[in-house]
Design an enzyme around this catalytic site. Structure first.
Site, mmCIF file in Angstrom:
data_model
loop_
_atom_site.group_PDB
_atom_site.id
_atom_site.type_symbol
_atom_site.label_atom_id
_atom_site.label_comp_id
_atom_site.label_asym_id
_atom_site.label_seq_id
_atom_site.Cartn_x
_atom_site.Cartn_y
_atom_site.Cartn_z
ATOM 1 N N SER A 97 1.060 -1.178 -0.001
ATOM 2 C CA SER A 97 0.020 -0.185 -0.137
ATOM 3 C C SER A 97 0.804 1.432 0.085
ATOM 4 C CB SER A 97 -0.689 0.101 1.298
ATOM 5 O OG SER A 97 -1.617 1.133 1.331
ATOM 6 N N TYR A 110 -1.457 -0.875 10.565
ATOM 7 C CA TYR A 110 -1.563 -1.175 9.068
ATOM 8 C C TYR A 110 -0.376 -0.749 8.195
ATOM 9 C CZ TYR A 110 -3.433 -1.444 4.399
ATOM 10 O OH TYR A 110 -3.547 -1.778 2.998
#
Length: 272
Positions: free
Chosen positions: A136, A149
């Site tokens: 990401s 995350y």
């Protein structure tokens, strides 16, 4: 290239887009996800178009589920592995639990490492193969407030670059695919309300997959789909960190706060 492609988290979003694209490209598929019914539905959808589609229902956050998939990968000539399965948490770290954080790390980090290790020796021996680890843009450079995350995705990107460098001379490619906001079930499943995110920031899963596979063919070790996120990543890497921190906002827990605000407004209206 054809052969066997393995996709984790294959029933929705980027994983499903990878499954459809790789099937169309002539790969036989081994699809992995927790939900056996959704896996069966995906296999039926793809199997109707011809080609081999197998499924392995498994929870990769558990030792048993991960070991079952590892066994399949070690025993078969995998040409492509897509480590797509991942989770986020709808809360800040200080409001989290050790169990939930360990579950996040088990899926986002441990499963990526172990499944990559399961296929690489065979790929190196055959002198070909590819691994795509879905990371990401959140993993670049600047910590997101309260988010583990983003830390887990920073590991995935660094891991992919490091391993990719070590095997590229053997004909094997390992790449981190780092999309921005993508229209999938990911945020909904995590309980994160993204309704305030501008429409122009969203990417389509099919476009993310197309960009990623193109960059893998080109030998890139990090792929950032779409020009706007390429610009964002450049800024994260080169602009002053203090400036980036001020531009970063935490979306964790927004659903809970929105629901509280709405209930509080309704309560006040009832009193007036």
């Amino acid at each position: 290239m054809s052969g066997l492609a393995v996709v984790t988290g294959a029933t929705a979003g980027i994983g499903a887009a990878f499954a459809r694209r790789l099937h169309a490209d002539g790969y036989a598929l081994l699809l992995v996800a927790r939900d056996a019914e959704r896996l069966a539905a995906m296999a039926t959808e793809l199997g109707g178009a011809g080609g081999s589609v197998e499924t392995v229902p498994a929870d990769l956050t558990t030792g048993e589920g991960l070991a079952a998939v590892e066994k399949q990968l070690r025993e078969r000539p995998v040409e492509m592995l897509v480590n797509n399965a991942g989770i986020s948490l709808n809360r800040s770290f200080v409001e989290s639990t050790a169990e939930d954080e360990e579950r996040l790390l088990a899926l986002n980090v441990t499963a990526v490492m172990r499944l990559t290790l399961a296929v690489l020796p065979g790929m190196v021996e055959r002198g070909r193969g590819g691994v795509v680890n879905v990371s990401s843009v959140a993993g670049f450079g600047v910590p997101m407030p309260g988010s583990t995350y983003s830390a887990s995705k920073a590991w995935v990107t660094n891991f992919s670059e490091s391993v990719g460098e070590s095997v590229r001379s053997r004909g094997v490619r390992v790449m981190a695919l780092c999309p921005g906001y993508t229209k999938t079930e990911f945020h909904q499943r995590a309980g994160i309300n993204m309704s305030r995110t501008p429409e122009w920031m969203w990417l389509a899963a099919d476009a993310v997959v197309a960009d990623g596979l193109r960059d893998l063919r080109r030998g890139k070790r990090v792929s950032v789909p779409d020009w706007k996120y390429k610009v964002a990543v450049f800024g994260m890497r080169h602009l002053p960190r203090g400036l980036i921190r001020r531009a970063t906002r935490d979306v964790r827990g927004r659903i809970g706060r929105d629901e509280f605000d709405r209930d509080e407004a309704q309560r006040r209206e009832g009193k007036s």
